[in-house]
Motif scaffolding. Structure first.
Motif, PDB file in Angstrom:
ATOM      1  N   VAL A 552       0.586  -1.127  -0.024  1.00  0.00           N
ATOM      2  CA  VAL A 552      -0.046  -0.050   0.076  1.00  0.00           C
ATOM      3  C   VAL A 552       0.873   1.143  -0.025  1.00  0.00           C
ATOM      4  O   VAL A 552       0.587   2.246  -0.885  1.00  0.00           O
ATOM      5  N   PRO A 553       1.802   1.290   0.549  1.00  0.00           N
ATOM      6  CA  PRO A 553       2.682   2.519   0.930  1.00  0.00           C
ATOM      7  C   PRO A 553       3.393   2.788  -0.556  1.00  0.00           C
ATOM      8  O   PRO A 553       3.397   4.140  -0.947  1.00  0.00           O
ATOM      9  N   LEU A 554       3.873   1.864  -1.107  1.00  0.00           N
ATOM     10  CA  LEU A 554       4.627   1.904  -2.516  1.00  0.00           C
ATOM     11  C   LEU A 554       3.471   2.512  -3.445  1.00  0.00           C
ATOM     12  O   LEU A 554       3.836   3.450  -4.167  1.00  0.00           O
ATOM     13  N   VAL A 555       2.416   1.768  -3.724  1.00  0.00           N
ATOM     14  CA  VAL A 555       1.639   2.080  -4.698  1.00  0.00           C
ATOM     15  C   VAL A 555       0.878   3.586  -4.406  1.00  0.00           C
ATOM     16  O   VAL A 555       0.897   4.434  -5.410  1.00  0.00           O
ATOM     17  N   ALA A 556       0.602   3.787  -3.273  1.00  0.00           N
ATOM     18  CA  ALA A 556      -0.068   4.959  -2.958  1.00  0.00           C
ATOM     19  C   ALA A 556       0.711   6.113  -3.114  1.00  0.00           C
ATOM     20  O   ALA A 556       0.308   7.206  -3.534  1.00  0.00           O
ATOM     21  N   PHE A 557       2.025   5.965  -2.590  1.00  0.00           N
ATOM     22  CA  PHE A 557       2.901   7.215  -2.654  1.00  0.00           C
ATOM     23  C   PHE A 557       3.213   7.474  -4.288  1.00  0.00           C
ATOM     24  O   PHE A 557       3.458   8.681  -4.541  1.00  0.00           O
ATOM     25  N   VAL A 558       3.445   6.459  -5.014  1.00  0.00           N
ATOM     26  CA  VAL A 558       3.702   6.766  -6.438  1.00  0.00           C
ATOM     27  C   VAL A 558       2.428   7.565  -7.239  1.00  0.00           C
ATOM     28  O   VAL A 558       2.750   8.624  -7.585  1.00  0.00           O
ATOM     29  N   VAL A 559       1.252   7.213  -6.758  1.00  0.00           N
ATOM     30  CA  VAL A 559       0.129   7.638  -7.344  1.00  0.00           C
ATOM     31  C   VAL A 559       0.147   9.008  -6.620  1.00  0.00           C
ATOM     32  O   VAL A 559      -0.224  10.071  -7.518  1.00  0.00           O
ATOM     33  N   LEU A 560       0.024   9.233  -5.411  1.00  0.00           N
ATOM     34  CA  LEU A 560       0.002  10.537  -4.730  1.00  0.00           C
ATOM     35  C   LEU A 560       1.054  11.449  -5.344  1.00  0.00           C
ATOM     36  O   LEU A 560       0.658  12.656  -5.557  1.00  0.00           O
ATOM     37  N   PHE A 561       2.063  11.139  -5.353  1.00  0.00           N
ATOM     38  CA  PHE A 561       3.406  11.906  -5.895  1.00  0.00           C
ATOM     39  C   PHE A 561       3.019  12.384  -7.230  1.00  0.00           C
ATOM     40  O   PHE A 561       3.151  13.514  -7.473  1.00  0.00           O
ATOM     41  N   GLY A 562       2.677  11.592  -8.108  1.00  0.00           N
ATOM     42  CA  GLY A 562       2.493  12.124  -9.674  1.00  0.00           C
ATOM     43  C   GLY A 562       1.152  13.055  -9.440  1.00  0.00           C
ATOM     44  O   GLY A 562       1.161  14.050 -10.285  1.00  0.00           O
ATOM     45  N   LEU A 563       0.036  12.839  -8.789  1.00  0.00           N
ATOM     46  CA  LEU A 563      -1.124  13.673  -8.710  1.00  0.00           C
ATOM     47  C   LEU A 563      -0.774  15.020  -8.224  1.00  0.00           C
ATOM     48  O   LEU A 563      -1.168  16.017  -8.659  1.00  0.00           O
ATOM     49  N   SER A 564       0.048  14.984  -6.999  1.00  0.00           N
ATOM     50  CA  SER A 564       0.430  16.204  -6.450  1.00  0.00           C
ATOM     51  C   SER A 564       1.253  17.140  -7.360  1.00  0.00           C
ATOM     52  O   SER A 564       1.258  18.264  -7.528  1.00  0.00           O
ATOM     53  N   MET A 565       2.268  16.396  -8.110  1.00  0.00           N
ATOM     54  CA  MET A 565       2.942  17.161  -9.186  1.00  0.00           C
ATOM     55  C   MET A 565       2.074  17.774 -10.110  1.00  0.00           C
ATOM     56  O   MET A 565       2.298  18.938 -10.648  1.00  0.00           O
ATOM     57  N   ASP A 566       0.923  16.981 -10.625  1.00  0.00           N
ATOM     58  CA  ASP A 566       0.049  17.318 -11.520  1.00  0.00           C
ATOM     59  C   ASP A 566      -0.680  18.884 -10.962  1.00  0.00           C
ATOM     60  O   ASP A 566      -0.656  19.635 -11.942  1.00  0.00           O
ATOM     61  N   TYR A 567      -1.106  18.776  -9.689  1.00  0.00           N
ATOM     62  CA  TYR A 567      -1.687  19.954  -9.202  1.00  0.00           C
ATOM     63  C   TYR A 567      -0.680  21.103  -9.053  1.00  0.00           C
ATOM     64  O   TYR A 567      -1.009  22.080  -9.144  1.00  0.00           O
ATOM     65  N   GLU A 568       0.407  20.675  -8.673  1.00  0.00           N
ATOM     66  CA  GLU A 568       1.502  21.797  -8.497  1.00  0.00           C
ATOM     67  C   GLU A 568       1.728  22.476  -9.901  1.00  0.00           C
ATOM     68  O   GLU A 568       1.827  23.705  -9.749  1.00  0.00           O
TER      69      GLU A 568
END
Length: 687
Positions: A552-568
């Protein structure tokens, strides 16, 4: 149309994700086992026969088991079938009997043959027993196939509900049916196109339910985000009084470039998972990269065509602020909010950071592990059979460990001492030595604990240490699962480093700033920690239910990092556009927030809806992933984007846009300087 026609074929090809780790000890053991001990095949599964009235020592029960074994031996992919008697130490029910089945083929072949094998087994059992005996098959392939069926059914329903809710949210935000429908049309079309591509590419990218879930989530999320950004920017441009054609060109030149940068950020984040040796994960990443590319292409081609053809129907009903900065207009609510918090930046920085740190505090108590999630399998034959074995003291029957020891041909097997040592281990139910009479010896070990127990993983690690000097390899269902989980755990730090370094370099290029990428990465880490801290608080107290699944940490962090960069990128690039035009940092931050707040808010609401949909699947790992991502997007789109980022950018001031001189010298055509406040040195700024 071709993509739609290909969907039934793709659905038919769907399987569970393969767990084999390329080059792992268990993978080598499986190959050697199939060669040296052919009847055991490349995987071993157990058929569990159960009856409420008949006992295993009665004639009808024995006849039924023999008939089922005979039918299975003739089934495709079955190497051999042998009785599997529980050892005397097992607390065994007289109403249960077991068969050990050796099956061959790779993971995809085993999954493809499983339905026919199960049908033969169930039909023979029902006919021979007159319906008085039921049967189920336990093993990695049966269990994960049933998990796949459970997830696929609930995921399809969740996606349908998500689309309806997303349309309602978009309609409420954009005020027009056309504007709300285009994002769903583009996102759905992109998913269909990739589905059509996956059918001819199935030999290179085997379709599985996790792959489809990843592709659907990426396509839906990015399609909605990107299309929404384009539509919102088009509304701002068209309200500036320019012609429709000019508004479309301006939208593509500005928002289109932001979409391109955002897509590249998502693809870079996904690519960080490619170094993992897990074939299933690599397939998902490859399909995700393709999905991001297809979605971006659709956004930059189809959306401009729709905007030019149906401008009045697609343009949002209202915009708070024109996109053209040179036009007079009253500031909207978001700009006023930004200016308010920038008058008291340290107060808001302290408040936002305090909230995130408090939410992150419980993350220190996180406990990682793995569980098959038996409640979600209770309605399937494999889950019922597994629980019957466990309830009757034979949990290790489905967790057989195969220790293979090579020996030179013509020499005597040297395994008696090892077999005795292993057999005396309190974690072991029984240890049996076999030899193929030529060049290999096998020690078959049945543990007391279940397939997914940490005790079994520790036993496998000990067996590997004990046999490493003899060139041995350890395989079997439990070893395959253990290697899969070990690879995920080992890859975590590597993926994190790749994400952070790659994200920094990418944002450095996108923003032409040294400090903004550092700020974005630190904010992402804080949001991720806060999300997992809240997950720990949300888990039930006590027992295995407090465990967070290890991937869960691996998958969630990769997706979260990508989406956060998206909004940034959505937010900061718009601020940068304004700063390049005016040189006013405060005005650029407030105006950039005003221009992007609606699209970011709507996109975040839609993505939260998508991730909440994962929580309806009933699978523990998907529920945890959905919770973490929904909470993370909520925190990112509120505390971070609309409070922490503007406040920090006010504190940094002109240093937001600073880049060291060696990088600037390479671009003589860039903007020579930006005006700064009176009395302050002017900073050279790159476009």
């Amino acid at each position: 149309m071709a993509a739609v026609l290909a969907l039934p074929t793709l659905y038919h090809k769907l399987g569970a994700p393969p767990l084999e780790v390329a080059g792992s000890d268990s993978a080598r053991a499986a190959q050697e086992l199939a060669r040296a001990f052919s009847p055991l095949g490349s995987e071993q599964v157990v058929a569990v026969f159960r009856s409420e009235r008949l006992t295993a020592d009665t004639e009808p029960f024995r006849v039924t088991v023999e008939a089922a074994a005979e039918g299975l031996r003739a089934a495709a992919g079955v190497r051999d079938v042998q009785p599997l008697p529980p050892p005397p130490s097992a607390r065994h029910s007289p109403h249960l009997a077991y068969l050990l089945i050796g099956v061959d083929g790779d993971s995809a072949e085993r999954q493809l043959r499983l339905p026919a094998q199960t049908a033969v087994l169930e039909q023979a059992t029902a006919q021979a027993s007159g319906g008085r005996i039921s049967v189920g098959v336990v093993g990695l392939t049966p269990l994960f196939t049933d998990i796949k069926d459970t997830v696929l059914a609930k995921l399809s329903r969740a996606e349908l509900i998500t689309m309806v809710v997303a349309f309602v949210l978009l309609l409420a935000g954009l005020k027009r049916f056309g504007a709300a429908g285009v994002p769903l049309l583009v996102a759905g079309s992109a998913v269909l196109v990739l589905a059509g591509l996956l059918v001819p590419l199935s030999a290179l990218i085997p379709a599985n339910v996790v792959l489809v879930a990843v592709v659907s989530a990426i396509g839906l999320g990015l399609g909605l985000d990107y299309t929404l950004l384009m539509i919102t920017r088009f509304g701002q441009e068209s309200r500036s009084g320019v012609r429709t054609e000019d508004a479309v060109v301006a939208t593509v030149a500005s928002a289109g470039m932001t979409v391109l940068y955002s897509a590249l950020a998502i693809m870079a984040s996904l690519a960080c998972l490619l170094p993992l040796k897990i074939n299933a994960l690599r397939d998902c990443v490859t399909a995700g990269l393709m999905m991001a590319g297809v979605t971006t292409l659709a956004t930059l081609t189809v959306v401009p065509a729709i905007l030019a053809t149906f401008p009045q129907r697609v343009r949002p009903a209202r915009e708070d602020l024109p996109a053209r900065e040179d036009l007079p207009g009253r500031e909207g609510g978001w700009a006023r909010w930004a200016r308010h918090l920038m008058r008291h930046p340290w107060h808001y920085i302290a408040a936002a950071a305090t909230l995130l740190v408090l939410a992150a505090a419980p993350v220190s108590d996180i406990r990682l592990g793995f569980d098959l999630d038996r409640p979600s399998l209770a309605g399937h034959p494999s889950g019922q059979a597994l629980m019957a074995m466990e309830e009757n003291g034979f949990a290790g029957g489905a967790a057989g460990i195969m220790v293979l020891l090579p020996r030179p041909p013509g020499t005597a097997p040297q395994i008696a001492t090892l077999a005795a040592t292993v057999g005396d281990d309190p974690r072991v139910m029984t240890a049996q030595a076999l030899d193929n009479g030529h060049d290999c010896t096998l020690l078959s070990v049945l543990p007391h604990a279940s397939l997914d127990s940490p005790v079994v993983a520790e036993l496998i690690a000990d067996l590997r240490r004990m046999t490493s000097d003899r060139g041995g390899s350890v395989g079997g269902p439990a070893a395959t699962l253990t290697d899969f989980l070990d690879q995920v755990e080992t890859a975590g730090p590597q993926v994190l480093v790749l994400l952070l370094c790659g994200g920094f370099l990418f944002l450095l290029v996108a923003f032409r700033s040294l400090l903004l990428p550092i700020k974005a990465i630190l904010a992402n880490l804080l949001v991720a920690a806060a999300s997992f801290g809240l997950l720990v608080l949300a888990l039930p107290a006590g027992g295995e239910s407090r465990t967070v699944d290890i991937f869960v940490p691996l998958v969630a962090f990769v997706v979260l990092f990508g989406l956060s960069m998206d909004y940034e990128i959505f937010l900061v690039r718009r601020m940068r556009e304004r700063y390049l035009a005016t040189g006013d940092n405060t005005g650029a931050v407030s105006g950039g927030l005003q221009d992007t707040a609606r699209s970011i808010s709507l996109a975040a609401l839609v993505m939260i809806t998508v991730f909440l949909g994962l929580m309806t699947t009933g699978r523990r790992e998907l529920v945890q992933i959905g919770f973490v991502l929904a909470v993370a997007i909520a925190l990112d789109a509120t505390i971070v984007r609309f409070a922490l980022v503007p406040a920090l950018m006010q504190v940094l001031g002109r240093w937001n846009w600073w880049l060291p001189r060696p990088h600037r010298k390479r671009r003589r055509h860039d903007r020579p300087e930006a005006p700064g406040p009176a009395g302050e040195p002017r900073l050279q700024l790159q476009r």
